[in-house]
Design an enzyme around this catalytic site. Structure first.
Site, PDB file in Angstrom:
ATOM      1  CG  HIS A  91      60.617  91.820  55.929  1.00 55.84           C
ATOM      2  ND1 HIS A  91      60.175  91.119  57.324  1.00 55.84           N
ATOM      3  CD2 HIS A  91      59.362  92.009  55.419  1.00 55.84           C
ATOM      4  CE1 HIS A  91      58.764  91.097  57.312  1.00 55.84           C
ATOM      5  NE2 HIS A  91      58.340  91.577  55.973  1.00 55.84           N
ATOM      6  CD  GLU A  93      58.576  88.331  58.542  1.00 55.29           C
ATOM      7  OE1 GLU A  93      58.880  87.720  57.627  1.00 55.29           O
ATOM      8  OE2 GLU A  93      57.225  88.833  59.063  1.00 55.29           O
ATOM      9  CD  GLU A 163      56.566  95.492  55.593  1.00 53.22           C
ATOM     10  OE1 GLU A 163      55.737  95.197  54.931  1.00 53.22           O
ATOM     11  OE2 GLU A 163      57.952  94.952  55.762  1.00 53.22           O
ATOM     12  N   GLY A 169      51.549  91.166  60.383  1.00 50.12           N
ATOM     13  CA  GLY A 169      51.055  89.847  60.586  1.00 50.12           C
ATOM     14  C   GLY A 169      50.092  89.785  61.852  1.00 50.12           C
TER      15      GLY A 169
HETATM   16  C1  PEP Z   1      55.387  91.746  55.578  1.00 50.68           C
HETATM   17  O1  PEP Z   1      55.608  90.938  56.110  1.00 50.68           O
HETATM   18  O2  PEP Z   1      55.751  92.597  54.797  1.00 50.68           O
HETATM   19  C2  PEP Z   1      53.849  92.148  55.682  1.00 50.68           C
HETATM   20  C3  PEP Z   1      53.413  93.332  55.635  1.00 50.68           C
HETATM   21  O3  PEP Z   1      53.137  91.006  56.304  1.00 50.68           O
HETATM   22  P1  PEP Z   1      51.697  91.094  56.675  1.00 50.68           P
HETATM   23  O4  PEP Z   1      50.864  91.899  55.322  1.00 50.68           O
HETATM   24  O5  PEP Z   1      50.971  89.681  56.878  1.00 50.68           O
HETATM   25  O6  PEP Z   1      51.253  92.081  57.789  1.00 50.68           O
END
Ligand code: PEP
Length: 247
Positions: A91, A93, A163, A169
């Site tokens: 991910h 993060e 992503e 976010g």
């Molecule tokens: C995520 O952190 O995997 C994500 C998609 O977050 P959000 O939906 O809040 O953008």
């Protein structure tokens, strides 16, 4: 046909009473949809309790080593021992805040495959990489390194989540043409690396999916579902995404 997956990534959110409230609302809604898989990725302190509800529960993180002196970390075998069913790897993060590099992510992939443990491998570019036209090359290098020793026979363990970092976010999801381009690119890459079984690997989208944009995003034929952060924290809101996925 590939299964559709709607996965909630709760990140470091929800207290114990809030989890119980979430479950109360959750149990009052109809989630029956045989073609779709619902998954919850909560903070690790809630894993066991959520597993007891019978839901597909996954961990947000796992360590690459199998056991030992790694204070604060969780091993695959520990997750398996309480019937956790999958884990997120790579991910953004974890990559950015916790400095997980490609080598560590590849090691986590090897640890999971070695244990026969399913995982969602996350990938995605930063806004600068997209602006410089480097987004495809960047995602390719992330996948290449993570899947370098991946055995195609273990394809059922693998799900990909694209992503884009700038969409996570931010309230601004990627456009459907951007998602389609990247998903087609990822599918081609998987086919080159793994052969025809690549077509069985689900590719999810993640990044500001919500009830306003879900129908449009899920109308992309290449989108097999979503990894959802913010909009998964409210069970009612999350249910709207579940319905949009099945439409
Ligand atoms: C995520 O952190 O995997 C994500 C998609 O977050 P959000 O939906 O809040 O953008």
């Amino acid at each position: 046909m590939r299964k559709k997956i709607l996965a909630a990534n709760w990140k470091m959110n929800l207290t114990q009473p809030q989890v119980l409230d979430w479950l109360k609302v959750f149990h009052d809604l109809d989630w029956h949809q045989p073609q779709q898989e619902l998954r919850i990725y909560p903070s690790s302190i809630y894993l066991k309790e959520l597993v007891s509800t019978g839901l597909h529960v996954g961990a947000q993180n796992v360590f690459a080593e199998q056991k030992g002196a790694f204070t604060g970390e969780i091993a695959v075998e520990q997750l398996q021992s309480i019937d956790v069913q999958s884990v997120l790897i790579g991910h953004s993060e974890r990559r950015l805040i916790f400095k997980e590099d490609d080598a560590l992510i590849a090691q986590k992939v090897r640890t999971c495959t070695g244990a026969g443990f399913p995982f969602i491998l996350c990938c995605g570019e930063a806004i600068e990489q997209r602006e410089q036209g480097q987004h495809l090359a960047h995602v390719e290098s992330q996948l290449k390194s993570a899947l370098e020793q991946f055995d195609p026979a273990q394809h059922s363990l693998l799900t990909i989540a694209y992503e884009p970092i700038w969409a996570i976010g931010s309230g601004m999801s990627a456009r459907t043409d951007q998602i389609s381009e990247m998903h087609a690119f990822i599918r081609d890459f998987l086919e080159k690396e793994l052969g025809a079984i690549a077509h069985q690997i689900p590719i999810l989208y993640g990044g500001s999916v919500n009830s306003q944009n879900a129908s449009e995003l899920f109308s992309c034929p290449s989108v097999d579902g979503a990894l959802v952060g913010g909009a998964s924290l409210d069970a009612q809101h999350f249910h709207q995404l579940w319905q949009a996925l099945s439409a």
